[in-house]
Structures are given as C-alpha cells and as structure tokens.
Write a protein that holds these residues in place. Sequence first.
Motif: not given
Length: 346
Positions: A103-121
């Motif tokens: 449930q909290l993960g969903w809220i954070f999906n709406c906070v985090a940006r696509m670009g941040w995720m794309q940079r994860m090694t």
Amino acid sequence: MNDAVQTQSSNAAFTKRVFSGIQPSGGLTLGNYLGAIKRFVQMQEEDYETVYCMVDLHAITVWQDPAALRRQTRELAAGFIASGIDPAKSILFNQSQVAEHAQLGWIFNCVARMGWMQRMTQWKDKAGKNQQNASLGLFAYPSLMAADILAYHATHVPVGEDQKQHLELTRDIAIKFNTDYGVDFFPVTEPVIEGAATRVMSLRDGAKKMSKSDPSDASRINMTDDADAIAQKIRKAKTDPDALPSEAEGLDGRPEARNLVNIYAALADVSVDAVLSDVGGKPFSEFKPMLAELAVGKLGPISGEMARLMENPGEIDELLHKGADQARAIAAPILEQTYDIVGMVR
Ligand code: TRP
C-alpha cells in the motif's frame, strides 16, 4: 560491506530502528550468513529495535516457481532463527503478510520519478538488454524497498554495498514526499559506511560474489550443506600456488586467498591480521582443512536447527504470523497518517 543508514540530526526524534530484508529467491548461503545475518543478530543486542523481513513481493519481480518460493521462504525463516534471530528480541516476518508494504509502495510509485528508476544499476543489470520484456514490478522494485524501510520509519538499514543506490533513492523519496506535502514526516536517511563487513566471494572465482543463483553449486556453501559437502567444497576451492602471507597486504592481487582468509576470520570472529599471524607461511593444503573444520563446527549446529524447523513448517508459520502482527502494529498507523497527509478520505 555493511552500509547503514543514519539519521540526520533533524531526525533525532525518530526511534533507532533497524530494518533489513532478504529475498527468498533461492537457498541461503554462507554469503547471506556472514555478509548479513550475523550482523543482524548482533544488532539485536545493541541499542536498536530490529525488524527483519523476508521480501517475497520483491522476489516475484522475476518469475518464481510457487512451490519453490514457499519452500525458500520457510528455509530463509528457519535460517534466520537458527542463526540466532530471536523472535523475542526482533520482529521477523514475511513481507506479503503485511499489506502496508504494497500500500505504501503504491503511494511511493506516485512520488518517485521514472528517471530515478531508470538510473538504478540493479534494474539495468537484471532487466538486461530486453527492458521492454521485464516486469513493471522489477522497474518499481526500489519504490517498494523504500516503502519497506519507511513504513517503519527505520533509521538504520544494514545492507550490502550493492544496495547503496537503493538507499539513496529511499532518501530521495522521503525528501520529495516531505517537500511535496509540506511535512516532516518520513525520516531523511543518509547512508554511512559502517566499516568492513565480510563480502563472501565465489569459491570458484574470487572476483564474483558468492550467490545463490550461480549455476555452479561448488561456488557456494549452502547453509543446508552437510559436513562432507562443506569440507569437499573447501578442499576444491580455487586458490593460487603460493603459501599464505603473514600480513594482510600480502593478500593484494590474490582474490581467492583473500576470500578464504576473510571467511576464516569472520567464522572465528577474529581479524584478518590475527588469522594471518597464525597461518602465515602455511600452504593451502594445511589451511584448507583448518578452514573446513571451523566451518563445519560453526555451521553444523545452524544447519541442524534449520533441518529441524523445516520438518515443522507449522512452527515456522506460527512465528511468522506473530511477527506479521507485530510489524503491522508499527506500519499500520504510519500508513494511516500517510493517507491522511495525501488527502485520502478515511
Ligand atoms: N533489495 C535488497 C537486496 O536485494 C532486499 C531488500 C528489499 C531490502 N527491501 C529491503 C534490504 C529493505 C534492506 C531494506 O538485497
């Protein structure tokens, strides 16, 4: 390496609480034990509340056979308990039993940006060349990890060096949430290096991490291996032809020798220098039987207790249910406050 997350001074109000997780995506290895679980056990005795989680929701970001996942989750729980995680001192539970993570993960999906995720090694490594075919869950993995940590307002997160980037992202999510909603709700955590912990490498290749997913079983010591298997894997472990050095500098450029000495030091709870002052000058043909004896002596009781627990899955499941209740008691009010901040009618 043990990276931990430390609160900034402005977060002094948060309880010192440790959270860490391990994926039940394979059997438990000596690498998990020396690199993570042994430290988790120590932290129970220090000045922290300790919360440890089997992250099954993370495991299914790549395909898991259901029967294998169920067995590995119980095996991981058995490994935690047999290694000394005490349900009277720590909260030990399975992620999917505490819905607040998703449930909290969903809220954070709406906070985090696509670009941040794309940079994860880790995303780039695990998705490989065919990112279009990776699961959406694998992409969002770090956001769920942030939810694991922040659902407990955890201030310390002992993990391996490879997870440092995910901890930085957790901090970015906390900052963006606090800023977007004008609150000071989630702790802003700062990764700090705690000092050298044992990074256990493959017995076949000193440059590769010991891994439950390595195709060669000889590359790792499984926590369920019996005495013969442990001794045989150590006997066959790759080494170089030289004798052991008397000082740590002598291990430079000798990754396999370094790995075996590190394992010995961690199992014996002594420094690398102390080991080398004893065994310096000895050939591997003498050192390996010493290491095998030590490993069998230390791991035998753990694997014995794991086997006993695995024959009593009801006992494991009951402990996990209790742990989930305790975890929920912390996470549920934090999720409720989060929903309230975000503007959900409750
Ligand atoms: N990503 C971690 C790993 O692969 C596992 C994990 C999931 C974790 N959630 C966590 C670790 C929260 C620490 C805190 O090792």
